[in-house]
Design an enzyme around this catalytic site. Structure first.
Site, PDB file in Angstrom:
ATOM      1  N   ALA A   1       0.873  -1.215   0.084  1.00  0.00           N
ATOM      2  CA  ALA A   1      -0.070  -0.055  -0.085  1.00  0.00           C
ATOM      3  C   ALA A   1       0.784   1.460  -0.101  1.00  0.00           C
ATOM      4  O   ALA A   1       0.367   2.353   0.186  1.00  0.00           O
ATOM      5  CB  ALA A   1      -0.997   0.118   1.185  1.00  0.00           C
TER       6      ALA A   1
ATOM      7  N   SER B   1       5.371   1.192   3.556  1.00  0.00           N
ATOM      8  CA  SER B   1       6.821   0.719   4.090  1.00  0.00           C
ATOM      9  C   SER B   1       6.509  -0.439   5.002  1.00  0.00           C
ATOM     10  O   SER B   1       7.375  -0.308   6.217  1.00  0.00           O
ATOM     11  CB  SER B   1       7.283   1.820   4.799  1.00  0.00           C
ATOM     12  OG  SER B   1       7.946   2.804   3.594  1.00  0.00           O
TER      13      SER B   1
ATOM     14  N   ASP C   1      12.295   5.510   4.174  1.00  0.00           N
ATOM     15  CA  ASP C   1      11.187   4.461   4.608  1.00  0.00           C
ATOM     16  C   ASP C   1      11.857   4.029   6.095  1.00  0.00           C
ATOM     17  O   ASP C   1      11.426   4.017   7.006  1.00  0.00           O
ATOM     18  CB  ASP C   1      11.086   3.223   3.876  1.00  0.00           C
ATOM     19  CG  ASP C   1      10.398   3.764   2.577  1.00  0.00           C
ATOM     20  OD1 ASP C   1      10.067   4.960   2.439  1.00  0.00           O
ATOM     21  OD2 ASP C   1      10.274   2.808   1.627  1.00  0.00           O
TER      22      ASP C   1
HETATM   23  C1  GLA Z   1       9.947   3.819  -1.811  1.00  0.00           C
HETATM   24  C2  GLA Z   1      11.165   3.780  -1.246  1.00  0.00           C
HETATM   25  C3  GLA Z   1      11.707   5.118  -0.788  1.00  0.00           C
HETATM   26  C4  GLA Z   1      11.580   6.105  -1.837  1.00  0.00           C
HETATM   27  C5  GLA Z   1      10.054   6.024  -2.203  1.00  0.00           C
HETATM   28  C6  GLA Z   1       9.492   7.077  -3.152  1.00  0.00           C
HETATM   29  O1  GLA Z   1       9.187   4.069  -0.585  1.00  0.00           O
HETATM   30  O2  GLA Z   1      11.642   2.656  -0.443  1.00  0.00           O
HETATM   31  O3  GLA Z   1      13.138   4.921  -0.713  1.00  0.00           O
HETATM   32  O4  GLA Z   1      12.297   6.277  -2.902  1.00  0.00           O
HETATM   33  O5  GLA Z   1       9.677   4.814  -2.556  1.00  0.00           O
HETATM   34  O6  GLA Z   1       9.775   8.458  -2.521  1.00  0.00           O
END
Ligand code: GLA
Length: 384
Positions: free
Chosen positions: A120, A123, A169
């Protein structure tokens, strides 16, 4: 849920566990900027992954996923990547890193579960990595700092999950603070907590419940495209090492030297970095209307220039644009599915959700889910 990992642990192993909570994250603004050494403005959220841990006297470690009702037997001396279960790879990557650093682990039992929807854009994988390493660090007194753990968790994502993610994240899951977002400079890793005083507004996630399969391959492609841009720009401007160093003027000066797609990718990143800086000023001034406009602008760039959105996300943002009670909305995370984040007046949540759900169902034949999110703290020991 805290109780359920604990009670399951006691049922399975008959001992009192250490409980860890590891949050997921939202990102208010600053998407696909982290791996370009730029700025992001994420917040940890109250939803996350819970772990119960205790040492064991067996010759192996046993990890149980409550969600999948599945055990994995982990050999601390051979933490190689596995096909199945895929979730074990986050933990194997962490154990690999700890071994590589010469840190001594003993066998343990672990039960984990979470209330974060997977796929979703919230993270869940960073929460798995960060919660797991934090738990081992506590249990075995490994002496790792939060920054050590953030980097090791990111390594696991790169090498065991195959996504060359930035630092956002893992950083958010580890460093989150109640009722705060933070602005992180991904070049220096300096960060500033920003109080999220939203008044009558609230943060609403609308989950498309789709995850298009190209998500991780396209993610790595975007990284390469940004690198191609840097290579071209640095011929004219040798001081440029990453897209963070590029100004709009430099980019315009190089436009003729690069394919249009590469130009668009670079333009998005340069503009997005500026938006984060300006958005943090809006937040400090309490100008939510101006902040919200930047969210819409960010989505537009992600969709048209960076091309990481999808029809479902675009549609939900379009519905948000049409509502006077939503100040801003955009896709969050890597893209190609997952959630939109909406800055919405708290009195309008019910009405908006009712009409958005119906419209989304009619258009795509898919049910939309939703969550009101609150900024929460980073990975921590749960004491009851
Ligand atoms: C994913 C990656 C992050 C970031 C986002 C986009 O969540 O894990 O490191 O690059 O995409 O902002």
């Amino acid at each position: 849920m805290k109780l359920s990992v604990k009670s399951k642990f006691i049922e399975l192993y008959n001992s009192e566990p250490l409980i860890i909570h590891a949050p997921g994250r939202i990102n208010l603004i600053g998407e696909h900027t982290d791996y370009n050494n730029g700025y992001v403005m994420p917040a940890a959220i109250h939803m996350g992954v819970q772990f119960a841990f205790a040492t064991s006297h067996h010759t192996h470690s046993l990890i149980y996923s409550l969600k999948y009702d599945q055990f994995y037997t982990l050999d601390l001396n051979a933490p190689d990547k596995v096909e199945n279960p895929a979730w074990a790879n986050y933990f194997l990557g962490i154990v690999h890193q700890l071994n590589a650093k010469g840190l001594r682990l003993e066998n343990f039992n672990c039960v984990f579960d979470g209330d974060l929807p997977t796929g979703a854009g919230l993270s869940s994988s960073a929460a798995m990595e960060c919660g797991f390493i934090f738990g081992l660090n506590e249990m075995f007194q490994l002496g790792l700092t939060q920054f050590d753990m953030i980097h090791m968790a990111q390594w696991a994502e790169h090498n065991y999950a195959g996504v060359k993610c930035g630092i956002m994240d893992q950083f958010s899951s580890m460093m989150g603070k109640d009722n705060h977002a933070f602005m992180l400079d991904c070049r220096s890793l300096e960060y500033e907590y920003l109080p999220l005083d939203l008044g009558n507004y609230t943060l609403l996630l609308c989950d498309t419940n789709v995850k298009h399969s190209l998500a991780s391959s396209e993610y790595n492609t975007r990284r390469n495209e940004c690198q191609q841009g840097v290579t071209i720009i640095s011929k004219k401007f040798p001081e440029v090492k990453t897209l963070r160093d590029v100004t709009p003027v430099m980019l315009t000066a190089c436009q003729q030297d690069m394919p249009p797609v590469i130009y668009n990718r670079c333009r998005f990143v340069v503009e997005e970095n500026n938006r984060v800086v300006e958005a943090s000023r809006d937040l400090k001034k309490g100008d939510l209307a101006s902040f919200g406009k930047k969210m819409f602008a960010a989505h537009d760039g992600l969709s048209k220039l960076y091309e990481v959105s999808c029809a479902e996300l675009d549609y939900l943002v379009q519905l948000a644009t049409a509502s006077a009670d939503i100040l801003g909305a955009r896709m969050i995370g890597g893209g190609f599915g997952g959630c939109t984040l909406n800055l919405i007046h708290q009195n309008s949540v019910g009405t908006f959700l009712e009409s958005a759900r119906a419209a989304y169902r009619t258009k795509f034949g898919i049910e939309m889910s939703s969550y009101i999110v609150k900024p929460g703290k980073g990975v921590s020991v749960v004491i009851d």
